[in-house]
Structure formats: C-alpha cells, structure tokens
Scaffold this motif. Sequence first.
Motif, mmCIF file in Angstrom:
data_model
loop_
_atom_site.group_PDB
_atom_site.id
_atom_site.type_symbol
_atom_site.label_atom_id
_atom_site.label_comp_id
_atom_site.label_asym_id
_atom_site.label_seq_id
_atom_site.Cartn_x
_atom_site.Cartn_y
_atom_site.Cartn_z
ATOM 1 N N GLU A 163 0.818 -1.208 0.000
ATOM 2 C CA GLU A 163 0.000 0.000 0.000
ATOM 3 C C GLU A 163 0.857 1.266 0.000
ATOM 4 O O GLU A 163 0.451 2.299 -0.535
ATOM 5 N N GLY A 164 2.059 1.188 0.603
ATOM 6 C CA GLY A 164 2.939 2.358 0.648
ATOM 7 C C GLY A 164 3.423 2.808 -0.721
ATOM 8 O O GLY A 164 3.167 3.959 -1.132
ATOM 9 N N PRO A 165 4.138 1.956 -1.461
ATOM 10 C CA PRO A 165 4.566 2.353 -2.817
ATOM 11 C C PRO A 165 3.402 2.716 -3.735
ATOM 12 O O PRO A 165 3.491 3.665 -4.521
ATOM 13 N N LYS A 166 2.292 1.969 -3.644
ATOM 14 C CA LYS A 166 1.120 2.295 -4.464
ATOM 15 C C LYS A 166 0.629 3.708 -4.176
ATOM 16 O O LYS A 166 0.342 4.480 -5.090
ATOM 17 N N ALA A 167 0.530 4.036 -2.887
ATOM 18 C CA ALA A 167 0.042 5.365 -2.512
ATOM 19 C C ALA A 167 1.007 6.455 -2.946
ATOM 20 O O ALA A 167 0.591 7.542 -3.371
ATOM 21 N N ALA A 168 2.322 6.174 -2.861
ATOM 22 C CA ALA A 168 3.316 7.163 -3.278
ATOM 23 C C ALA A 168 3.162 7.490 -4.757
ATOM 24 O O ALA A 168 3.329 8.646 -5.177
ATOM 25 N N ARG A 192 9.392 7.486 -9.234
ATOM 26 C CA ARG A 192 10.585 7.549 -8.397
ATOM 27 C C ARG A 192 10.201 7.440 -6.908
ATOM 28 O O ARG A 192 10.910 6.808 -6.128
ATOM 29 N N ALA A 193 9.075 8.017 -6.544
ATOM 30 C CA ALA A 193 8.596 7.887 -5.167
ATOM 31 C C ALA A 193 8.239 6.433 -4.866
ATOM 32 O O ALA A 193 8.474 5.937 -3.755
ATOM 33 N N PHE A 194 7.687 5.746 -5.856
ATOM 34 C CA PHE A 194 7.377 4.318 -5.714
ATOM 35 C C PHE A 194 8.648 3.547 -5.358
ATOM 36 O O PHE A 194 8.670 2.765 -4.409
ATOM 37 N N GLY A 195 9.712 3.773 -6.127
ATOM 38 C CA GLY A 195 10.969 3.070 -5.889
ATOM 39 C C GLY A 195 11.588 3.401 -4.541
ATOM 40 O O GLY A 195 12.081 2.517 -3.834
ATOM 41 N N ARG A 196 11.556 4.661 -4.164
ATOM 42 C CA ARG A 196 12.145 5.077 -2.883
ATOM 43 C C ARG A 196 11.381 4.454 -1.712
ATOM 44 O O ARG A 196 11.978 4.031 -0.719
ATOM 45 N N THR A 197 10.072 4.381 -1.828
ATOM 46 C CA THR A 197 9.249 3.806 -0.771
ATOM 47 C C THR A 197 9.444 2.301 -0.668
ATOM 48 O O THR A 197 9.393 1.722 0.419
ATOM 49 N N TYR A 198 9.679 1.657 -1.786
ATOM 50 C CA TYR A 198 9.832 0.201 -1.850
ATOM 51 C C TYR A 198 11.163 -0.257 -1.260
ATOM 52 O O TYR A 198 11.259 -1.327 -0.644
ATOM 53 N N CYS A 199 12.193 0.521 -1.438
ATOM 54 C CA CYS A 199 13.579 0.132 -1.224
ATOM 55 C C CYS A 199 13.864 -0.637 0.071
ATOM 56 O O CYS A 199 14.383 -1.751 0.049
ATOM 57 N N ALA A 238 3.502 3.081 -15.070
ATOM 58 C CA ALA A 238 2.769 3.175 -13.812
ATOM 59 C C ALA A 238 1.644 2.146 -13.717
ATOM 60 O O ALA A 238 1.473 1.478 -12.684
ATOM 61 N N GLU A 239 0.878 1.983 -14.780
ATOM 62 C CA GLU A 239 -0.261 1.070 -14.719
ATOM 63 C C GLU A 239 0.185 -0.389 -14.677
ATOM 64 O O GLU A 239 -0.503 -1.232 -14.085
ATOM 65 N N ASP A 240 1.330 -0.693 -15.281
ATOM 66 C CA ASP A 240 1.879 -2.049 -15.168
ATOM 67 C C ASP A 240 2.227 -2.348 -13.716
ATOM 68 O O ASP A 240 1.905 -3.423 -13.184
ATOM 69 N N LEU A 241 2.907 -1.425 -13.062
ATOM 70 C CA LEU A 241 3.273 -1.618 -11.660
ATOM 71 C C LEU A 241 2.031 -1.801 -10.793
ATOM 72 O O LEU A 241 1.999 -2.658 -9.898
ATOM 73 N N LEU A 242 1.023 -1.009 -11.044
ATOM 74 C CA LEU A 242 -0.167 -1.035 -10.197
ATOM 75 C C LEU A 242 -1.005 -2.289 -10.395
ATOM 76 O O LEU A 242 -1.491 -2.883 -9.433
ATOM 77 N N ILE A 243 -1.158 -2.728 -11.647
ATOM 78 C CA ILE A 243 -1.986 -3.912 -11.874
ATOM 79 C C ILE A 243 -1.328 -5.155 -11.292
ATOM 80 O O ILE A 243 -1.997 -6.038 -10.734
#
Length: 332
Positions: A163-168, A192-199, A238-243
Amino acid sequence: MPMPEYDGTGIEYYVIPSFQFTAHITHSVRIAYRSLNSSSPRTVLIPTCYGGRINTTLTFTSPNQSLSSYRVVVVAMLGNGESSSPSNDPDFPTELDYRDQINAQYSLLTEHLGIRELEAVIGFSMGGQQTYYWGCMHPNFLKYLVPTCGSAKTSLHNYAFLEGPKAALTNSVDYEDGACRAKGRKPTRGLRAFGRTYCAWALSATWFRERKFETMGFHDVEDFIKTRWEDSFESWDAEDLLILARMWQAGDVGRTREDGDYLKALESIKAKVPEDSETEVKHLKNAELAVIETVWGHMAGGGANDEDTKWMNGKIAGLLGVLNVGKLSLSH
C-alpha cells in the motif's frame, strides 16, 4: 553506476487470440518468453517476478549450474510490459489474477511449445507465488515446485507494505489521479517515489548497517536509493506496476477452488515443496523448508549476491538430482 538498458535478447512471442480472463473478459494476449537449451528433453519453467524482466531473471543455466542440462523456459507475466500489459495494449483488462498467468503459461507450453510435462516450476517472489498456483491448478503436469521467497497466500503484512509504494505513486502530482496517460505524460515523480518507498522493504536492517550497497558499487545509501530503486522504477509504466501490485495483494491459492479453501488447496499439491513458508510446509504433503541464512533479505532469492545464489543452485541441484518427486521451498 547507471542502470543497464533493456535487454531483449532471445525473446519470442506467442499470441492467444481469444484468451479467457478470470474476470470473464475475452481478449487477445501476447506472451513473451525465452527458451534456453531448447534441445533438452526435460523442461523447467521460470516465471518472472515483480520488477523482473525475462533477461534479468535468474535461470541457473550457466555451465555447470543446476539447470545447465535442462530446457528452461522463462515467461514474462501478463502485465510486466513484455507480455500483454496496460503499457502496450490500451484495451487490456484493469485487473489480473494469478490464475490468468498460469492459464496463459499452460497454453504457451502445451499448445505452442508442445511440452507435455514439466520437471519443475521455479520462481522468486511473485514468481514463487506462481509456482504454488501451478501446483494447485496442474498437479499432474509437474514433478517439483521451487518457490523462492514467495508465499501461497499474500500475508496482511505484505499487503500493507504494498500500500505504501502504491500510494506514493497514485498520490503524486504528476500521476494526476490516473489522467497522466491520456495526456501522454509519464508520472516520473510518482514512479521515483514508488521506488524510494519500496527500497527498504527488500533488504534487511543488517544489510544497511553493514553498508552492503558499497559491495554493489554504490557510493552511499542515497546513491543506492536513487540509482538502484528510483531509476529502475522510473523505467516502468505506472499502470503495469499497479496492476501487478494489486494481483500480488490478492494472491491466495484458495482461489483455485470453488470453496476458496486455502489449506485444502495446499493439500492438493502433489509435487515435493516451502516466516510464511513455515506455515505452508505444515499443510504440504511432500515439502522441505530450506532457509537462506543471509542479510540480503528478500533480494537474496533473486540472485542479488553470489554466495546466496551458489547456495540456491546447490539446493536445486540436490532436489533434481536426488529426490524422485517433490518441491523445495526456499525462504529467507
């Protein structure tokens, strides 16, 4: 330390004209795959993981490795940008299910490649979840399952992490509540926020404390975050990551049964199989839990360092060379 460019070496495609999605949608799909050692009579399937491409997937096919004498078919998940995905098909469905992945892969193997039996299905992370689905959906088609750092049912902890990377991403200014695509704009800040949150979730606290990023050629932790994580995810759609993240969150092999019973689904697995892996082993008929003793956290199972990769290679070699039927679960 720049990220490597996309490598499309050896990738082939198979089109399924009228593919039936579990969401009751019929749509043409293209499956990207690569077949290594194609003349070998024994076949191993390796599906890609989250954030993985066909040619970044660990295959154990180098000389003298455990799968060097096997035909290894690496298949890109639907939604990963190589196979049919939101990024390359504007009419692609808005939701995916792991059963869609296995149905597409089964069609590729049986109808296109003429394969009638798999020696093993091996997968890391989301690839590991696919191995469990394979065991439930086609128990007589394969001999071994090797889920590495993957679970048969996504835990609530794992769900919450995603939920964190998705929300970012979805709350970034440039994602524009999803309107960026129609405007032809890439949500760079969101990606980039997705990647930073995921790390931090992919590696252990000890890994950071021991500054293991320096062994990978990064100057400091900020260099590691920006280059390995922000730059990497910026290259994605973005949509690939989210799905795929939504599919990951909904992972549950109980969905392969009409009654939705997760434990009965595990008990139905015939092949030898794997903190989530210990739970699954209790309900598998022919299972062995093998723990990767490492500070590399989740990334250990994806080939992040030579020591852990060598250990996994040895375990897979032992499984295929000594045991008659089964599955091995590699945890971290």
